[in-house]
Design a protein around this motif. Structure first.
Motif, PDB file in Angstrom:
ATOM      1  N   ILE A 448       0.897  -1.371   0.050  1.00 37.18           N
ATOM      2  CA  ILE A 448       0.017  -0.111   0.116  1.00 37.18           C
ATOM      3  C   ILE A 448       0.954   1.268   0.087  1.00 37.18           C
ATOM      4  O   ILE A 448       1.763   1.203   0.915  1.00 37.18           O
ATOM      5  N   ASP A 449       0.488   2.108  -0.735  1.00 40.09           N
ATOM      6  CA  ASP A 449       1.389   3.385  -0.940  1.00 40.09           C
ATOM      7  C   ASP A 449       0.546   4.577  -0.974  1.00 40.09           C
ATOM      8  O   ASP A 449      -0.515   4.514  -1.828  1.00 40.09           O
ATOM      9  N   ILE A 450       0.576   5.546   0.179  1.00 37.62           N
ATOM     10  CA  ILE A 450      -0.219   6.723  -0.023  1.00 37.62           C
ATOM     11  C   ILE A 450      -0.027   7.721  -1.160  1.00 37.62           C
ATOM     12  O   ILE A 450       1.029   7.652  -1.620  1.00 37.62           O
ATOM     13  N   ASP A 451      -0.977   8.121  -1.657  1.00 37.07           N
ATOM     14  CA  ASP A 451      -0.875   8.893  -2.905  1.00 37.07           C
ATOM     15  C   ASP A 451      -0.559  10.221  -2.543  1.00 37.07           C
ATOM     16  O   ASP A 451      -1.018  10.845  -1.451  1.00 37.07           O
ATOM     17  N   ASP A 452       0.239  10.751  -3.260  1.00 39.21           N
ATOM     18  CA  ASP A 452       0.905  12.324  -3.178  1.00 39.21           C
ATOM     19  C   ASP A 452       1.195  12.711  -1.809  1.00 39.21           C
ATOM     20  O   ASP A 452       0.854  13.823  -1.290  1.00 39.21           O
ATOM     21  N   PHE A 453       1.756  11.877  -1.158  1.00 41.73           N
ATOM     22  CA  PHE A 453       2.008  12.256   0.352  1.00 41.73           C
ATOM     23  C   PHE A 453       3.151  13.355   0.265  1.00 41.73           C
ATOM     24  O   PHE A 453       3.047  14.063   1.387  1.00 41.73           O
ATOM     25  N   LYS A 454       3.696  13.614  -0.572  1.00 37.26           N
ATOM     26  CA  LYS A 454       4.654  14.460  -0.707  1.00 37.26           C
ATOM     27  C   LYS A 454       4.039  16.065  -0.416  1.00 37.26           C
ATOM     28  O   LYS A 454       4.556  16.892   0.220  1.00 37.26           O
ATOM     29  N   LYS A 455       2.954  16.070  -1.170  1.00 36.33           N
ATOM     30  CA  LYS A 455       2.062  17.434  -0.964  1.00 36.33           C
ATOM     31  C   LYS A 455       1.754  17.573   0.125  1.00 36.33           C
ATOM     32  O   LYS A 455       1.623  18.775   0.520  1.00 36.33           O
ATOM     33  N   ILE A 456       1.390  16.658   1.041  1.00 33.06           N
ATOM     34  CA  ILE A 456       0.965  16.865   2.318  1.00 33.06           C
ATOM     35  C   ILE A 456       1.933  17.395   3.208  1.00 33.06           C
ATOM     36  O   ILE A 456       1.999  18.313   3.817  1.00 33.06           O
ATOM     37  N   ASN A 457       3.173  16.884   3.177  1.00 30.67           N
ATOM     38  CA  ASN A 457       4.653  17.408   3.672  1.00 30.67           C
ATOM     39  C   ASN A 457       4.667  18.895   3.152  1.00 30.67           C
ATOM     40  O   ASN A 457       5.215  19.714   3.993  1.00 30.67           O
ATOM     41  N   ASP A 458       4.735  19.041   2.036  1.00 28.54           N
ATOM     42  CA  ASP A 458       4.960  20.340   1.276  1.00 28.54           C
ATOM     43  C   ASP A 458       4.131  21.439   2.061  1.00 28.54           C
ATOM     44  O   ASP A 458       4.493  22.401   2.299  1.00 28.54           O
ATOM     45  N   GLY A 461       3.606  20.766   6.313  1.00 29.17           N
ATOM     46  CA  GLY A 461       4.834  20.449   7.154  1.00 29.17           C
ATOM     47  C   GLY A 461       5.049  19.043   7.458  1.00 29.17           C
ATOM     48  O   GLY A 461       4.147  18.069   7.294  1.00 29.17           O
ATOM     49  N   HIS A 462       6.017  18.996   7.752  1.00 27.41           N
ATOM     50  CA  HIS A 462       6.636  17.294   8.217  1.00 27.41           C
ATOM     51  C   HIS A 462       6.175  16.624   9.374  1.00 27.41           C
ATOM     52  O   HIS A 462       5.592  15.448   9.240  1.00 27.41           O
ATOM     53  N   ALA A 463       5.647  17.600  10.500  1.00 28.49           N
ATOM     54  CA  ALA A 463       4.972  16.977  11.630  1.00 28.49           C
ATOM     55  C   ALA A 463       3.646  16.717  11.346  1.00 28.49           C
ATOM     56  O   ALA A 463       3.177  15.432  11.756  1.00 28.49           O
ATOM     57  N   GLY A 465       2.603  15.743   8.381  1.00 27.57           N
ATOM     58  CA  GLY A 465       2.744  14.480   7.612  1.00 27.57           C
ATOM     59  C   GLY A 465       3.108  13.202   8.576  1.00 27.57           C
ATOM     60  O   GLY A 465       2.372  11.918   8.355  1.00 27.57           O
ATOM     61  N   ASP A 466       3.769  13.475   9.476  1.00 23.99           N
ATOM     62  CA  ASP A 466       3.989  12.219  10.680  1.00 23.99           C
ATOM     63  C   ASP A 466       2.574  12.047  11.042  1.00 23.99           C
ATOM     64  O   ASP A 466       2.336  10.743  11.401  1.00 23.99           O
ATOM     65  N   GLU A 467       1.664  12.996  11.552  1.00 23.51           N
ATOM     66  CA  GLU A 467       0.212  12.648  12.125  1.00 23.51           C
ATOM     67  C   GLU A 467      -0.317  11.827  11.117  1.00 23.51           C
ATOM     68  O   GLU A 467      -1.005  10.869  11.536  1.00 23.51           O
ATOM     69  N   LEU A 487       3.317  -4.156   8.161  1.00 18.34           N
ATOM     70  CA  LEU A 487       4.672  -3.590   8.276  1.00 18.34           C
ATOM     71  C   LEU A 487       4.546  -2.170   7.597  1.00 18.34           C
ATOM     72  O   LEU A 487       3.922  -1.885   6.461  1.00 18.34           O
ATOM     73  N   ARG A 488       5.503  -1.184   8.228  1.00 13.30           N
ATOM     74  CA  ARG A 488       5.746   0.115   7.453  1.00 13.30           C
ATOM     75  C   ARG A 488       6.930  -0.217   6.577  1.00 13.30           C
ATOM     76  O   ARG A 488       7.978  -0.590   7.203  1.00 13.30           O
ATOM     77  N   TRP A 489       6.889  -0.520   5.226  1.00 14.44           N
ATOM     78  CA  TRP A 489       7.859  -0.881   4.399  1.00 14.44           C
ATOM     79  C   TRP A 489       8.945   0.392   4.167  1.00 14.44           C
ATOM     80  O   TRP A 489       9.993   0.286   4.035  1.00 14.44           O
ATOM     81  N   VAL A 559      -1.405   0.655 -10.567  1.00  8.58           N
ATOM     82  CA  VAL A 559      -2.539   1.276 -10.054  1.00  8.58           C
ATOM     83  C   VAL A 559      -1.920   2.707 -10.316  1.00  8.58           C
ATOM     84  O   VAL A 559      -2.716   3.763 -10.416  1.00  8.58           O
ATOM     85  N   LYS A 560      -0.606   3.205  -9.605  1.00  9.92           N
ATOM     86  CA  LYS A 560      -0.203   4.316  -9.659  1.00  9.92           C
ATOM     87  C   LYS A 560      -0.218   4.897 -10.955  1.00  9.92           C
ATOM     88  O   LYS A 560      -0.801   6.010 -11.202  1.00  9.92           O
ATOM     89  N   GLU A 561       0.137   4.005 -11.947  1.00 12.48           N
ATOM     90  CA  GLU A 561      -0.017   4.689 -13.365  1.00 12.48           C
ATOM     91  C   GLU A 561      -1.400   4.955 -13.929  1.00 12.48           C
ATOM     92  O   GLU A 561      -1.455   5.612 -14.829  1.00 12.48           O
TER      93      GLU A 561
HETATM   94  N1  GTP Z   1       6.254  13.638   7.258  1.00 10.55           N
HETATM   95  C1  GTP Z   1       6.879  12.483   6.825  1.00 10.55           C
HETATM   96  N2  GTP Z   1       7.140  12.339   5.420  1.00 10.55           N
HETATM   97  C2  GTP Z   1       7.884  11.331   5.009  1.00 10.55           C
HETATM   98  C3  GTP Z   1       8.089  10.031   5.729  1.00 10.55           C
HETATM   99  N3  GTP Z   1       8.743   9.252   5.077  1.00 10.55           N
HETATM  100  C4  GTP Z   1       8.780   9.709   3.635  1.00 10.55           C
HETATM  101  N4  GTP Z   1       8.194  10.906   3.827  1.00 10.55           N
HETATM  102  C5  GTP Z   1       7.914  11.648   2.749  1.00 10.55           C
HETATM  103  O1  GTP Z   1       6.944  11.168   1.713  1.00 10.55           O
HETATM  104  C6  GTP Z   1       7.302  11.564   0.447  1.00 10.55           C
HETATM  105  C7  GTP Z   1       7.086  10.587  -0.367  1.00 10.55           C
HETATM  106  O2  GTP Z   1       7.061  11.117  -1.845  1.00 10.55           O
HETATM  107  P1  GTP Z   1       7.037  10.382  -3.359  1.00 10.55           P
HETATM  108  O3  GTP Z   1       7.742   9.296  -3.198  1.00 10.55           O
HETATM  109  O4  GTP Z   1       7.178  11.272  -4.209  1.00 10.55           O
HETATM  110  O5  GTP Z   1       5.581   9.857  -3.290  1.00 10.55           O
HETATM  111  P2  GTP Z   1       4.020  10.750  -3.446  1.00 10.55           P
HETATM  112  O6  GTP Z   1       4.423  12.330  -3.199  1.00 10.55           O
HETATM  113  O7  GTP Z   1       3.164   9.989  -2.482  1.00 10.55           O
HETATM  114  O8  GTP Z   1       3.654  10.502  -4.679  1.00 10.55           O
HETATM  115  P3  GTP Z   1       3.141   9.158  -5.119  1.00 10.55           P
HETATM  116  O9  GTP Z   1       3.846   7.884  -4.492  1.00 10.55           O
HETATM  117  O10 GTP Z   1       3.327   8.919  -6.751  1.00 10.55           O
HETATM  118  O11 GTP Z   1       1.594   9.334  -5.040  1.00 10.55           O
HETATM  119  C8  GTP Z   1       8.494  12.130   0.302  1.00 10.55           C
HETATM  120  O12 GTP Z   1       8.262  13.591   0.513  1.00 10.55           O
HETATM  121  C9  GTP Z   1       9.147  11.970   1.681  1.00 10.55           C
HETATM  122  O13 GTP Z   1       9.699  13.012   2.208  1.00 10.55           O
HETATM  123  C10 GTP Z   1       7.846  10.299   7.096  1.00 10.55           C
HETATM  124  O14 GTP Z   1       8.111   9.474   7.976  1.00 10.55           O
HETATM  125  N5  GTP Z   1       7.283  11.478   7.585  1.00 10.55           N
END
Ligand code: GTP
Length: 618
Positions: A448-458, A461-463, A465-467, A487-489, A559-561
């Motif tokens: 399982i891979d969360i979609d566009d997680f980077k955007k949340i961080n961006d 903020g990282h905190a 994102g952690d939550e 498992l967290r992979w 799926v991502k594709e």
């Molecule tokens: N807050 C937080 N961010 C994390 C952690 N581990 C990884 N990330 C962030 O997760 C993001 C993953 O980005 P990508 O690999 O581009 O994936 P994505 O943005 O979800 O894009 P897709 O997978 O294509 O949907 C990166 O920005 C990492 O910095 C973590 O433990 N905490």
């Protein structure tokens, strides 16, 4: 029986019937009587230091010829051939009727006469004090003296004994061969040698008895008076050293003071000098003594030449001092002379003190021993307590370590952020997981891979994102079964290893829907891409797991594709060999749609696009 007494005590007559001295001659009362002789005329002659007296028919008369100091004392009277010979201190005289004449001899007319007697052939012997012995044959005088090689000149007694002439004097007793007297030179042997100087303690004056009879000889023995007692000479021993007589104990001195018998000494009289001697007329150096203080000495001690025994610091008690003497070079010791002595004990030498002291020592030792045991026991208890305490502490520490290790182990197996298992957990437990799966006959791996997680961080903020990650993990746990391994992979990627796969498609669909509906920490919706592979392998090894995971990964990327937010499930229908598995992994997903060993399922949205493009049924 007449007694002539020295010390000017006069004359006594002894009555044989009453056994008493019955009469003292008044005229002789103050005289020292040297010689008494009964003449052939039944007259009794008294030679005294003061003159000459004759007793006849109840009356006594002094001969004025000898009074005064002209001749000194009358020393010896002897009747020879009917004629009285008078030996004085100043010459020899003979009786001639009522008158007296000096003998016609230059020495004898004036010298000290000390002895007279006869040889067996009738010759007269006249002994002098300083000039030896003279023998008279009726005409001439023969002198025997130091000048003829003899060891002494003094004569107190002489007697013919067979072929020997026995001669006693102040310097000892000797034997002269009679034949040598006739023919010369003189042969003599000293029987009792008193010619040397004796030691201080030696009673060394031989044969000097006063009176007419200065010696008496029998066939086998002779006796000589001395100032220290009677000297007894066995003739058969004349050629051997006389046996040493018993020693004499002379005196005891304690702390320098003479002690008299009985010898009972005070406790403080601790230093003793015991003086002993022996009445012997030979050379001092010819004898040796030994002594023993029985009660103190364990064995005999050899005496030194001083003839005394010294003891210092003697303890109280009863002792016997014994001393023996012998001729040097001869084995036999004389009989012991023994003296009993006792000394009072000091208080610390008494039996009761010794007993008390012994008891006190014993008590002290017991006390020390008890104190020591007690202290040892206390020490042992302390040590045991310390050991127990340390052991408890150690156990506690061990327990803490165990817990810490446990915690570390757990921590090392889990992801610190989400609390889910990590890759390390998989490496440690994979074999066990696969065993369980083996029983269920089908391995299911979900990626399982969360979609566009980077955007949340961006954006948030990282905190935040952690939550979101934590919330996602919680949600994932709730959707899975207890026996699933979640498992967290890595990053925002999660793996589920399921031992059962029934309803896996429903589970994935439900998860997708729940994600959309869940209220997330960043306030937005969340979607994920899910890849699933189920593999009915017969023999589940690591390779099979890796192949299954890769297939799930392949599905997840598809799926991502395809636009994310959906799932694809690759269901392998039959067990594949390692080679076939490798082939399947290498092949593009689209090419597998037509593979009869494989069936591909997908979420509705994705199915459409997949079907549209590949023309495959769901
Ligand atoms: N807050 C937080 N961010 C994390 C952690 N581990 C990884 N990330 C962030 O997760 C993001 C993953 O980005 P990508 O690999 O581009 O994936 P994505 O943005 O979800 O894009 P897709 O997978 O294509 O949907 C990166 O920005 C990492 O910095 C973590 O433990 N905490």
């Amino acid at each position: 029986m007449n007694f002539g007494l020295e010390q000017k005590a006069g004359l006594y007559v002894y009555d044989a019937k009453t056994h008493q001295r019955i009469k003292q001659f008044e005229s002789l009362a103050q005289t020292q009587i040297n010689s008494i002789i009964k003449s052939s005329h039944d007259h009794i002659w008294f030679g005294t230091q003061q003159g000459l007296w004759i007793y006849n028919n109840g009356s006594i008369q002094e001969l004025p010829f000898f009074s005064g100091n002209q001749y000194g004392g009358v020393r010896f009277l002897y009747e020879y051939q009917g004629q009285m010979w008078i030996g004085t201190e100043k010459g020899l005289l003979t009786q001639n009727g009522d008158s007296f004449t000096k003998v016609n001899h230059t020495i004898l007319e004036k010298t000290f006469i000390s002895y007279m007697g006869e040889l067996s052939d009738g010759r007269l012997m006249v002994g002098t004090f300083q000039h030896g012995l003279f023998i008279y044959n009726g005409r001439t005088w023969q002198q025997l003296s130091v000048e003829q090689g003899l060891p002494m000149d003094n004569v107190t007694y002489a007697a013919e004994l067979g072929s020997n002439l026995l001669w006693a004097g102040l310097q000892g007793v000797m034997n002269i061969d009679m034949g040598s007297i006739e023919n010369g030179p003189l042969r003599h042997s000293l029987i009792v040698d008193n010619t040397g100087n004796g030691s201080q303690n030696e009673q060394n004056r031989c044969c000097n008895g006063a009176g007419s009879n200065k010696g008496i000889s029998f066939s086998r023995e002779s006796y000589f008076p001395t100032v220290n007692g009677l000297l007894h000479v066995y003739h058969r021993l004349l050629k051997q050293p006389a046996p040493a007589p018993r020693p004499l104990f002379e005196r005891l001195e304690a702390n320098g003071k003479e002690i008299f018998p009985p010898y009972q000494l005070e406790a403080n009289e601790r230093d003793w000098r015991l003086v002993f001697t022996v009445p012997h007329y030979g050379k001092t150096s010819g004898l040796e003594f030994r002594y023993q203080l029985v009660g103190y000495d364990a064995t005999w001690r050899n005496a030194t030449s001083t003839r005394d025994a010294l003891y210092t610091n003697l303890p109280g008690g009863d002792y016997t001092f014994r001393v023996q003497v012998r001729h040097k070079g001869y084995p036999a010791w004389s009989r012991s002379t023994e003296v009993s002595l006792s000394k009072k004990r000091l208080w610390h030498e008494t039996w009761w003190f010794n007993m008390l002291f012994t008891l006190a020592c014993g008590g002290f030792i017991v006390l020390i021993w008890r104190l020591r045991s007690r202290s040892l026991l206390t020490r042992q208890q302390e040590l045991e307590e310390q050991v127990a305490k340390r052991t408890t502490e150690l156990n506690e520490v061990n327990q803490q370590l165990l817990v810490a290790n446990e915690q570390l182990l757990i921590a090392s197996l889990r992801d610190s952020l989400t609390g889910l298992y990590n890759r390390h957990y998989l490496s440690q437990n994979l074999e066990k997981i696969l065993e369980n799966v083996e029983n269920k006959k089908r391995l299911t791996v979900v990626l399982i891979d969360i979609d566009d997680f980077k955007k949340i961080n961006d954006e948030f903020g990282h905190a935040v994102g952690d939550e979101v990650l934590v919330a996602f993990a919680t949600l994932l746990s709730r959707h899975c079964r207890a026996q699933d391994h979640i498992l967290r992979w890595g990053g925002e990627e999660f793996v589920i290893i399921a031992e059962q796969d029934d309803g896996i498609g429903h589970m994935a669909t439900r998860l997708i829907q729940t994600l959309r509906l869940t209220h997330w920490p960043h306030g937005r919706t969340l979607s994920a891409s899910i890849g699933i592979c189920t593999n009915p392998s017969i023999n589940f090894g690591i390779k099979v797991f890796e192949g299954t995971l890769n297939m799930a990964d392949k599905a997840m990327y598809m799926v991502k594709e395809q636009g994310k937010d959906g799932w694809i499930w690759i269901e392998i229908l039959v067990p594949l060999s390692i080679e076939s598995m490798n082939e399947v992994q290498e092949a593009p997903l689209q090419s597998l749609v037509s593979d009869p060993r494989i069936k591909i399922h997908h979420s509705t949205k994705d199915i459409v696009s997949l079907e549209e493009r590949r023309d495959i049924g769901g």
